[in-house]
Design an enzyme around this catalytic site. Structure first.
Site, short mmCIF file in Angstrom:
data_model
loop_
_atom_site.label_atom_id
_atom_site.label_comp_id
_atom_site.label_asym_id
_atom_site.label_seq_id
_atom_site.Cartn_x
_atom_site.Cartn_y
_atom_site.Cartn_z
N THR A 133 0.82 -1.22 0.00
CA THR A 133 0.00 0.00 0.00
C THR A 133 0.85 1.27 0.00
O THR A 133 1.88 1.34 0.66
CB THR A 133 -0.91 -0.01 1.24
N SER A 139 -6.48 0.30 -2.64
CA SER A 139 -7.22 -0.73 -3.39
C SER A 139 -6.65 -0.90 -4.80
O SER A 139 -6.61 -2.00 -5.34
CB SER A 139 -8.70 -0.34 -3.49
N ARG A 283 -27.00 -9.82 33.81
CA ARG A 283 -27.56 -8.48 33.91
C ARG A 283 -29.08 -8.54 34.10
O ARG A 283 -29.80 -9.07 33.24
CB ARG A 283 -27.22 -7.70 32.63
N GLU A 378 -5.96 -5.91 3.89
CA GLU A 378 -5.90 -7.02 2.92
C GLU A 378 -7.09 -7.00 1.95
O GLU A 378 -7.58 -8.05 1.52
CB GLU A 378 -5.76 -8.37 3.65
N GLN A 382 -15.51 -3.93 0.09
CA GLN A 382 -15.98 -3.58 -1.26
C GLN A 382 -15.09 -4.25 -2.32
O GLN A 382 -15.58 -4.75 -3.32
CB GLN A 382 -15.98 -2.05 -1.42
N1 COS Z 1 -4.22 -14.66 -8.91
C1 COS Z 1 -3.45 -14.61 -10.04
N2 COS Z 1 -3.57 -13.64 -10.98
C2 COS Z 1 -4.51 -12.71 -10.78
C3 COS Z 1 -5.34 -12.70 -9.65
C4 COS Z 1 -5.18 -13.73 -8.70
N3 COS Z 1 -5.92 -13.78 -7.61
N4 COS Z 1 -6.16 -11.63 -9.72
C5 COS Z 1 -5.88 -11.00 -10.86
N5 COS Z 1 -4.89 -11.65 -11.51
C6 COS Z 1 -4.28 -11.30 -12.79
C7 COS Z 1 -5.35 -11.27 -13.89
O1 COS Z 1 -5.51 -12.54 -14.46
C8 COS Z 1 -4.76 -10.28 -14.84
O2 COS Z 1 -3.76 -10.94 -15.58
P1 COS Z 1 -3.36 -10.53 -17.10
O3 COS Z 1 -2.60 -9.27 -16.99
O4 COS Z 1 -2.49 -11.67 -17.57
O5 COS Z 1 -4.63 -10.38 -17.85
C9 COS Z 1 -4.07 -9.28 -13.94
O6 COS Z 1 -3.79 -9.97 -12.71
C10 COS Z 1 -4.92 -8.05 -13.63
O7 COS Z 1 -6.12 -8.47 -13.05
P2 COS Z 1 -7.38 -7.53 -12.95
O8 COS Z 1 -7.68 -6.97 -14.31
O9 COS Z 1 -8.49 -8.28 -12.29
O10 COS Z 1 -6.89 -6.36 -12.02
P3 COS Z 1 -7.72 -5.10 -11.53
O11 COS Z 1 -6.72 -4.01 -11.46
O12 COS Z 1 -8.97 -4.91 -12.29
O13 COS Z 1 -8.24 -5.49 -10.07
C11 COS Z 1 -8.10 -5.88 -7.73
C12 COS Z 1 -7.54 -6.07 -9.15
C13 COS Z 1 -8.96 -4.66 -7.52
C14 COS Z 1 -8.92 -7.09 -7.38
C15 COS Z 1 -6.81 -5.80 -6.94
O14 COS Z 1 -6.14 -4.61 -7.29
C16 COS Z 1 -6.98 -5.91 -5.47
O15 COS Z 1 -7.15 -7.01 -4.92
N6 COS Z 1 -6.92 -4.78 -4.79
C17 COS Z 1 -6.92 -4.75 -3.36
C18 COS Z 1 -5.54 -4.76 -2.86
C19 COS Z 1 -5.49 -4.91 -1.40
O16 COS Z 1 -5.96 -5.91 -0.86
N7 COS Z 1 -4.89 -3.95 -0.73
C20 COS Z 1 -4.77 -4.00 0.67
C21 COS Z 1 -3.33 -3.83 1.04
S1 COS Z 1 -2.51 -5.26 1.32
S2 COS Z 1 -2.53 -5.35 3.26
#
Ligand code: COS
Length: 397
Positions: A133, A139, A283, A378, A382
């Site tokens: 982050t 996100s 209580r 994590e 949403q």
């Molecule tokens: N495992 C393996 N590959 C994955 C995957 C997973 N769980 N999720 C996505 N991918 C891959 C996709 O297949 C895609 O691959 P290609 O580039 O080959 O097409 C690529 O990663 C991008 O995936 P996607 O288009 O779904 O990404 P987005 O940016 O639309 O969305 C989210 C991803 C929003 C789900 C992601 O950014 C996320 O989880 N965000 C939250 C992060 C978080 O938890 N932050 C908290 C801090 S950590 S404490």
């Protein structure tokens, strides 16, 4: 693995799993609970408790035995995490944050990286952290601004940027960080690295700064820090996987660790339920225990059902992971449902305690504050819903 049988599904744990769970429960009851309120009030990590946890084998749960870890499966781990968080989720978060820092190394590390960095956590009482982050990218992982530039001679990367909300950064020896090696490539430009953040004498590595423990609403025992890198050098052999693989390493890490958050949220909700039930039968209002009121009964019953459901979803996500199957969907179901259920269970526990529940004299207000972060870290509730909808409608196999 306990829940898979040749005839179908079983919810019976193995003797080993029951023993590990008892070990964690006894530790939570004997070592964590007695210091939880003070650690929360002082916003201070009781490091001696973690030291005992390390000695007892309750840290580095998923580090394979060949690197000195407990070598537990994902399901074994969520059992332990439910119990530790039942004791105090702030302390549990710090105890198990090595799991988040180490997961990218387990997923994508070379043999030499595993030996060195996983070994560091198990040979000595040391910490790792997970640096994903940033102030402007929570996100939206592909919006990361930290850069990693390969030196002309190809021996090292130069890292510039900052990260925030990093659990245990102030005590970490190394941090897995994610930085852009190609900003024009979106998520395909993200690369993962292992960053040594301390010199051998314990002082910060050149170019590394770590700000103090953030003053948080809940899980106050656990240190959360902002960190920054100014022309920090990372040897090329500390890159995890290839350039551009960082996004997928981060997603696979979160798939693996989200059931653990589900387990912790279940543990906090269970603690809230236990306190609320004990209070409700004691209580007396209108000449009878408030437990006699249907309004209170319904709160208790819904808390209990949600806890059972959260636990089963968590076990399912963990079990799938143990089978080596993609567990993205189930991990998000588990994390989302357990976090939201924990928030509502702890809020209802405060409701059952009434005015007393709103004071620090009773334990439930802490649980309500602690619960909130499960809906945020994590991946927010949403984001879990986004992942669930995407996995259902655009499955990626
Ligand atoms: N495992 C393996 N590959 C994955 C995957 C997973 N769980 N999720 C996505 N991918 C891959 C996709 O297949 C895609 O691959 P290609 O580039 O080959 O097409 C690529 O990663 C991008 O995936 P996607 O288009 O779904 O990404 P987005 O940016 O639309 O969305 C989210 C991803 C929003 C789900 C992601 O950014 C996320 O989880 N965000 C939250 C992060 C978080 O938890 N932050 C908290 C801090 S950590 S404490």
């Amino acid at each position: 693995m306990a829940v898979a049988t040749s005839t179908g599904v079983s919810f019976e744990l193995t003797d080993d799993q029951k023993e590990y769970r008892t070990l964690a429960h006894d530790f939570a009851e004997g070592e964590i609970r007695p210091v939880a309120a003070e650690a929360d009030q002082q916003s201070k990590l009781p490091i001696e408790v973690l030291r005992k946890g390390w000695d007892t084998g309750l840290m580095n749960l998923h580090v394979p035995e060949q690197y000195g870890g407990a070598g537990l499966g994902s399901l074994d781990g969520v059992l332990v995490m439910e119990e530790l968080a039942w004791g105090c989720s702030g302390i549990a978060t710090s105890m198990e944050a090595n799991g988040l820092g180490a997961a990218p190394v387990i997923i994508a590390g070379t043999e030499a990286q595993k030996e060195k960095y996983l070994g560091m956590l198990t040979e000595d009482f040391k910490f790792s952290a997970f640096g994903l982050t940033e102030p402007g990218a929570g996100s939206d992982v592909s919006g990361i601004q930290t850069t990693a530039t390969l030196s002309e001679d190809g021996t090292h990367y130069v890292i510039n940027g900052s990260k925030t909300f990093i659990t245990n950064a102030e005590i970490a020896d190394w941090i897995t960080i994610f930085a852009m090696t190609d900003k024009s490539a979106g998520h395909r430009g993200l690369t993962a690295f292992i960053m040594d953040v301390k010199k051998p004498d314990g002082s910060p590595a050149d170019g590394f700064t770590c700000e103090g423990h953030m003053d948080k609403l809940g899980q106050r025992a656990s240190p959360t820090n902002a960190i920054a890198f100014m022309d920090m050098k990372i040897p090329v052999e500390n890159r995890l996987g290839e350039e551009g693989e960082g996004f997928k390493i981060a997603m696979k890490t979160l798939d693996a660790t989200r059931p653990g958050v589900g387990g912790m949220a279940t543990g906090v909700a269970r603690a809230a339920l236990e306190y609320a039930m004990a209070y409700a039968v004691e209580r007396v209002q209108f000449g009878m225990p408030i437990a006699m009121n249907q309004g209170v009964n319904f709160l208790i019953a819904d808390m209990a059902t949600n806890i059972e459901a959260a636990r089963l979803l968590t076990w399912q996500g963990a079990w799938l992971h143990d089978q080596g199957k993609r567990a993205t969907l189930q991990s998000s179901h588990a994390k989302r449902f357990a976090a939201d259920s924990c928030m509502s269970a702890t809020t209802d526990a405060v409701q059952i305690f009434g005015g007393y529940g709103y004071t620090k004299e009773y334990p439930v207000e802490k649980l309500m504050r602690d619960a909130k972060i499960f809906q945020i870290y994590e991946g927010t509730s949403q984001i879990q819903r986004l992942v669930i909808a995407k996995e259902l409608m655009m499955p990626r196999g």
